[in-house]
Design a protein around this motif. Structure first.
Motif, short mmCIF file in Angstrom:
data_model
loop_
_atom_site.label_atom_id
_atom_site.label_comp_id
_atom_site.label_asym_id
_atom_site.label_seq_id
_atom_site.Cartn_x
_atom_site.Cartn_y
_atom_site.Cartn_z
N GLU A 291 0.93 -1.17 0.46
CA GLU A 291 -0.43 0.13 0.35
C GLU A 291 1.34 0.68 -0.32
OE1 GLU A 291 -2.36 -0.49 3.34
OE2 GLU A 291 -0.43 0.91 4.57
N ALA A 292 0.22 2.27 0.39
CA ALA A 292 1.31 3.44 -0.36
C ALA A 292 -0.49 4.08 -0.42
CB ALA A 292 1.69 4.39 -1.52
N GLU A 293 0.83 6.16 0.42
CA GLU A 293 -0.16 7.34 1.42
C GLU A 293 0.67 8.01 -0.22
OE1 GLU A 293 -0.34 7.52 4.63
OE2 GLU A 293 -2.32 9.15 4.61
N PHE A 294 -0.48 8.63 -0.46
CA PHE A 294 -0.12 10.22 -0.91
C PHE A 294 -0.15 11.36 -0.23
CE2 PHE A 294 0.44 13.37 -4.20
CZ PHE A 294 -1.10 14.48 -3.73
N ASN A 295 0.66 11.49 0.20
CA ASN A 295 0.66 12.93 1.06
C ASN A 295 1.21 14.53 -0.24
OD1 ASN A 295 1.55 15.12 3.69
ND2 ASN A 295 1.16 13.62 3.88
N LYS A 296 0.00 15.27 0.05
CA LYS A 296 0.42 16.33 -0.76
C LYS A 296 1.14 17.22 0.21
CE LYS A 296 -2.53 19.47 -3.95
NZ LYS A 296 -3.48 19.84 -4.03
N THR B 129 3.94 16.12 -0.77
CA THR B 129 5.34 15.66 -1.54
C THR B 129 5.83 14.18 -1.92
OG1 THR B 129 7.09 16.44 -1.86
CG2 THR B 129 4.50 18.22 -2.67
N SER B 130 5.01 13.66 -1.25
CA SER B 130 5.63 12.97 -1.16
C SER B 130 4.66 10.63 -1.41
CB SER B 130 5.69 12.28 0.08
OG SER B 130 5.13 11.87 1.19
N PHE B 131 4.42 10.46 -2.09
CA PHE B 131 4.27 8.42 -2.06
C PHE B 131 4.72 7.50 -2.09
CE2 PHE B 131 0.77 6.61 -3.70
CZ PHE B 131 1.21 6.07 -4.37
N HIS B 132 4.84 7.06 -0.42
CA HIS B 132 6.08 6.40 0.35
C HIS B 132 5.02 4.70 0.37
CE1 HIS B 132 7.92 9.40 1.30
NE2 HIS B 132 8.00 9.81 2.54
N LEU B 133 5.38 3.69 -0.47
CA LEU B 133 5.02 2.51 -0.35
C LEU B 133 6.00 1.50 1.32
CD1 LEU B 133 4.11 0.46 -2.42
CD2 LEU B 133 6.58 -0.28 -2.85
N ARG B 134 4.34 0.97 1.56
CA ARG B 134 4.62 0.24 2.08
C ARG B 134 4.22 -1.24 2.90
NH1 ARG B 134 3.05 5.25 5.69
NH2 ARG B 134 0.86 4.58 4.81
N LYS B 135 4.63 -2.34 3.38
CA LYS B 135 4.08 -3.70 3.79
C LYS B 135 4.15 -3.83 5.25
CE LYS B 135 3.78 -8.10 1.37
NZ LYS B 135 4.41 -8.25 0.44
N PRO B 136 3.77 -4.34 5.49
CA PRO B 136 3.38 -4.60 7.14
C PRO B 136 3.97 -5.99 7.50
CG PRO B 136 1.08 -5.51 6.49
CD PRO B 136 2.16 -4.73 5.42
N SER B 137 4.71 -7.11 6.63
CA SER B 137 5.44 -8.13 6.56
C SER B 137 5.46 -8.86 5.58
CB SER B 137 4.18 -9.01 7.66
OG SER B 137 4.78 -10.29 7.85
N VAL B 138 6.77 -8.90 5.60
CA VAL B 138 6.94 -8.93 3.89
C VAL B 138 7.70 -10.19 3.85
CG1 VAL B 138 8.48 -6.37 3.21
CG2 VAL B 138 10.06 -8.53 4.34
N HIS B 139 7.98 -10.30 2.34
CA HIS B 139 8.36 -12.53 2.12
C HIS B 139 9.23 -11.80 1.16
CE1 HIS B 139 7.84 -16.38 0.21
NE2 HIS B 139 7.95 -16.31 1.85
#
Lengths: 116, 118
Positions: free
Chosen positions: A64-69, A72-82
């Motif tokens: 998932e990613a969150e747009f922060n106007k 000016t960010s669009f960080h990508l996240r994942k709660p648990s990686v494989h």
């Protein structure tokens, strides 16, 4: 002119840990934002995109990613990686053209390495 | 549906030689892109076609690179003569772009051609 900065060139993470890949953009106009993933020896595959509406967008493979106007960010996240998430991740901003066709401007990429 | 097809997958040549890459986009996609991806960097747009017309070739080194998209479908990218700094992966992508909101379109990428210039 539009530009994209990915703040980390490499991110090592242990399996099942959370991860955040950072992306900042610059643009004088409204933007559309994308995250692409590139597995070894493959082309780019779309993970998710922000076009309008909710600032939290969900993509494939649990990302998932969150747009922060304001930031000016669009960080990508994942709660648990494989382990299978090991790949290169690219943030991109889309520029509209007069003729309607798209131009993507990519960041430099972040190499995500998942360690067991 | 079939994805974007590229060939060859790998190519090794010596400097000053010529090389050509081929791309077949997804059926019905109006726009075709060629990108150059140097190791450790993000893809950089070389040329963009809308049907068989060029939309943007501002970053194409025209003294040595050329591209064409005959009949608005397949495309060929050529380098003549090649230099050492042309070593990279050359990616082809396509998108629908049949409306005036083209900036929202998704680009679909092929697997790329990895070029090594010795």
């Amino acid at each position: 002119a539009q530009s994209v900065t990915q703040l980390d060139s490499q991110v090592p993470v242990f399996e099942e840990a959370p991860v955040e890949l950072r992306c900042n953009y610059s643009s004088s106009v409204s933007v559309y934002l994308f995250w692409y993933v590139q597995y070894p020896n493959q082309g780019l595959q779309l993970l998710l995109k922000y076009l309008s509406g909710s600032t939290l967008v969900k993509g494939i493979n649990g990302f998932e990613a969150e747009f922060n106007k304001s930031q000016t960010s669009f960080h990508l996240r994942k709660p648990s990686v494989h382990i299978s998430d090991t790949a290169e991740y690219f943030c991109a901003v889309s520029v509209a053209r007069i003729q309607g066709a798209q131009k993507l401007v990519f960041g430099q990429g972040t190499r995500l390495t998942i360690n067991p | 549906e079939a994805g974007v097809a590229q060939s060859p997958r790998y190519k090794i040549i010596e400097k000053r030689q010529s090389v050509a890459f081929w791309c077949n986009p997804i059926s019905g996609h109006a726009t075709l892109y060629w990108y150059q991806q140097i190791l450790g960097q993000g893809p950089k747009l070389l040329i963009q076609f809308q049907n068989n017309g060029v939309v943007d070739d501002s970053q194409l080194p025209k003294d040595r690179f050329s591209a064409e998209r005959l009949k608005g479908v397949d495309s060929t990218l050529k380098i003549q003569p090649a230099k050492l700094e042309d070593s990279a992966v050359y990616l082809c992508a396509s998108s629908l772009d049949r409306n005036r909101e083209g900036a929202k379109n998704i680009q679909y990428f092929g697997a790329g051609t990895r070029l090594s210039v010795l």
